[in-house]
Design an enzyme around this catalytic site. Structure first.
Site, PDB file in Angstrom:
ATOM      1  N   GLU A  87      37.203   4.604 -60.451  1.00  0.00           N
ATOM      2  CA  GLU A  87      37.646   3.717 -61.491  1.00  0.00           C
ATOM      3  C   GLU A  87      39.158   4.055 -61.807  1.00  0.00           C
ATOM      4  OE1 GLU A  87      34.959   2.324 -64.572  1.00  0.00           O
ATOM      5  OE2 GLU A  87      36.535   1.564 -65.800  1.00  0.00           O
ATOM      6  N   LYS A 282      28.884   3.691 -71.616  1.00  0.00           N
ATOM      7  CA  LYS A 282      29.417   3.742 -70.337  1.00  0.00           C
ATOM      8  C   LYS A 282      30.704   4.217 -70.267  1.00  0.00           C
ATOM      9  CE  LYS A 282      31.356   1.700 -66.501  1.00  0.00           C
ATOM     10  NZ  LYS A 282      32.781   1.842 -65.935  1.00  0.00           N
ATOM     11  N   ASP A 298      24.257  17.085 -60.961  1.00  0.00           N
ATOM     12  CA  ASP A 298      23.395  15.820 -61.183  1.00  0.00           C
ATOM     13  C   ASP A 298      23.879  14.976 -62.141  1.00  0.00           C
ATOM     14  OD1 ASP A 298      21.636  14.098 -60.934  1.00  0.00           O
ATOM     15  OD2 ASP A 298      20.060  15.626 -60.632  1.00  0.00           O
ATOM     16  N   HIS A 395      44.519  -1.097 -68.033  1.00  0.00           N
ATOM     17  CA  HIS A 395      43.837  -1.132 -66.826  1.00  0.00           C
ATOM     18  C   HIS A 395      44.033  -1.835 -65.725  1.00  0.00           C
ATOM     19  CE1 HIS A 395      39.660  -1.033 -65.322  1.00  0.00           C
ATOM     20  NE2 HIS A 395      39.572  -1.886 -64.805  1.00  0.00           N
TER      21      HIS A 395
HETATM   22  C1  MEV Z   1      35.160   0.875 -68.533  1.00  0.00           C
HETATM   23  O1  MEV Z   1      34.925   1.496 -67.542  1.00  0.00           O
HETATM   24  C2  MEV Z   1      34.984   1.424 -69.806  1.00  0.00           C
HETATM   25  C3  MEV Z   1      35.059   0.507 -71.205  1.00  0.00           C
HETATM   26  O2  MEV Z   1      34.437  -0.610 -70.841  1.00  0.00           O
HETATM   27  C4  MEV Z   1      34.392   1.396 -72.329  1.00  0.00           C
HETATM   28  C5  MEV Z   1      34.616   0.608 -73.472  1.00  0.00           C
HETATM   29  O3  MEV Z   1      34.469  -0.711 -73.570  1.00  0.00           O
HETATM   30  O4  MEV Z   1      34.308   1.537 -74.744  1.00  0.00           O
HETATM   31  C6  MEV Z   1      36.391   0.373 -71.439  1.00  0.00           C
END
Ligand code: MEV
Length: 454
Positions: A87, A282, A298, A395
């Site tokens: 990513e 995430k 792992d 991003h």
């Molecule tokens: C993207 O991979 C992760 C985010 O969505 C985490 C978040 O929203 O805190 C940017």
């Protein structure tokens, strides 16, 4: 499925035969695909064999970027952290969080515990009280009769810490478990724990089958399974950052106090709302998984444990916490993580070995603290973007190059596009339209043909 797409004895074929069978049955252009897959083979055959042996039915190597996030100061030590992730903005976010906090005292981390867990699940149909009464004797034998497995680990300062008999018959007929705690030092310990547990199962069966005080019961013991638990809430790290609220700035369009207010609310929302909590966490795993992969650990075990921990009070919540009080900003995470710096892939995978070397050859506890701090940095950077500029600005700028690569843009086109999109919103359509327009105005550009064909 066509008959020729079924196969038996596949795992026993040579690698070349497997490759041939796959390309001939599942691709329209077998020759081209064979060349492509083989182009990723390691040039050193011995090295390739080691990689092949990690798994089953290997045909080639799957390449991912190996990057670094420099400027991590953790407990006063400086690290350049290796990260493997596809990513585009993850390494950039971890690095920006690291730099931000390096100028504000760095990350602080401590080990809260290192206990790992394994279970033998079984049924016993006899008298539970009599069974429980002989458990102290069983426990003694479990320790003694597994010494041949635990001796080395004990020499390193670890081993079996405790074994409990847990009566689960109120939930399921005749169901009991042995729950054991382990210290596996610098190794992740999965093989060690599973070997001990399988031995426990044999010892337990022998004792129960032959014990005089259980004989007249005619109770039967049936081992269901013996396996470690990936839920290790007592193998726990705390990592935190803190500074006066006034030092959080400067920001383009707000005061540090306004930023702290929004940041605090964002974390509260991730505690209250499971949809947001999932995405929030995430972001934390973006950082932790990338270091786990780089160091040969792992990441599935880490994910499974972290998500269970996030739901430990019955609702899935944010793994990170914030406090804004008396002019101070404190952001922290308690994260259960079981990793190793010896054994497994850590010394076999050439880049895992280099990753650990880059980190100064840490022990497991130091690696745990590094990984959790990277997760916190990642989370800080993501939430900081979310509550200020929004995530897409950074991003999509990173993603711009991916889109341009997808369109097979030349080096010159990439340069021009980066400059053009400096003050514009990046989207796939916008980039495509821009490239097609510039290519149309230069009809000799061969790339326009390539792209339009796709
Ligand atoms: C993207 O991979 C992760 C985010 O969505 C985490 C978040 O929203 O805190 C940017």
């Amino acid at each position: 499925m066509k008959p020729e797409q079924k196969v038996s004895g596949f795992s026993k074929m040579s690698k070349r035969k497997k490759l041939r069978w796959v390309v001939e049955n599942f691709f329209r252009n077998p020759e081209e695909v064979t060349q492509e897959l083989m182009s990723f083979w390691h040039k050193d055959e011995r090295q390739q064999k080691i990689i092949d042996d990690f798994s089953e039915n290997t045909l080639s190597n799957y390449v991912l970027p190996f990057g670094v996030a420099p400027n991590f100061t953790i407990n006063g030590n400086n690290y350049c952290v290796p990260m493997v992730i596809e990513e585009s903005s993850v390494v950039a976010a971890a690095s920006s969080g690291a730099k931000f906090w390096q100028q504000r005292g760095g990350f602080h981390a401590e080990i809260i515990g290192t206990k790992k867990v394994g279970q033998v699940h079984f049924t016993y149909t006899g008298n539970a009280q009599k069974f429980e009464a002989i458990f102290p004797q069983i426990k003694k034998e479990l320790f003694e009769k597994t010494e041949h497995i635990t001796r080395n680990m004990q020499k390193r300062g670890g081993g079996i810490l405790d074994v409990q008999l847990i009566n689960m018959t109120h939930l399921e007929a005749d169901y009991f478990q042995l729950k054991a705690h382990f210290d596996t030092c610098d190794s992740m310990g999965a093989n060690f724990i599973n070997s001990v547990l399988e031995e426990f199962a044999c010892i337990l069966t022998q004792i129960v089958d032959g014990h005089p005080s259980l004989k007249e019961e005619k109770g039967e013991i049936t081992i269901i399974m013996s396996i470690l638990s990936n839920y290790t809430p007592e193998c726990l790290v705390r990592s935190w950052v803190e500074c006066p609220v006034a030092d959080l700035g400067p920001f383009e369009n707000e005061t540090p106090e306004e930023f702290a207010f929004k940041f605090e609310k964002a974390i509260k929302i991730a505690h209250l709302d499971i949809s947001r909590a999932t995405t929030h966490n995430k972001g934390i795993f973006n950082g932790i998984d990338a270091v786990a992969i780089a160091t040969g650990n792992d990441f599935r075990a880490i994910e499974a444990c972290g998500h269970t921990y996030a739901a430990k009070d019955g609702q899935y919540r944010s793994l990170s916490h914030v406090e804004v009080k008396d002019g101070m900003f404190k952001f922290w995470i308690d994260f259960p993580i079981a990793v190793g710096t010896v054994g497994g892939l850590t010394s076999l995978h050439p880049l895992a070995r280099r990753s650990l070397e880059m980190l100064g050859s840490p022990g497991a506890q130091e690696l745990m603290q590094i990984m959790v701090s990277v997760g916190l940095s990642q989370n800080f950077a993501a939430v900081k973007s979310l509550v200020t500029t929004g995530i897409q600005k950074g991003h999509m700028k990173m993603h711009l190059v991916n889109i341009l690569n997808h369109m097979e843009a030349s080096e010159k086109e990439v340069k021009q596009a980066i400059s053009y999109f400096k003050d514009k919103v990046v989207s796939f359509t916008a980039v495509r339209d821009y490239i097609l327009k510039t290519r149309k105005s230069k009809p000799n550009d061969s790339k326009s043909f390539v792209y339009e064909k796709k």
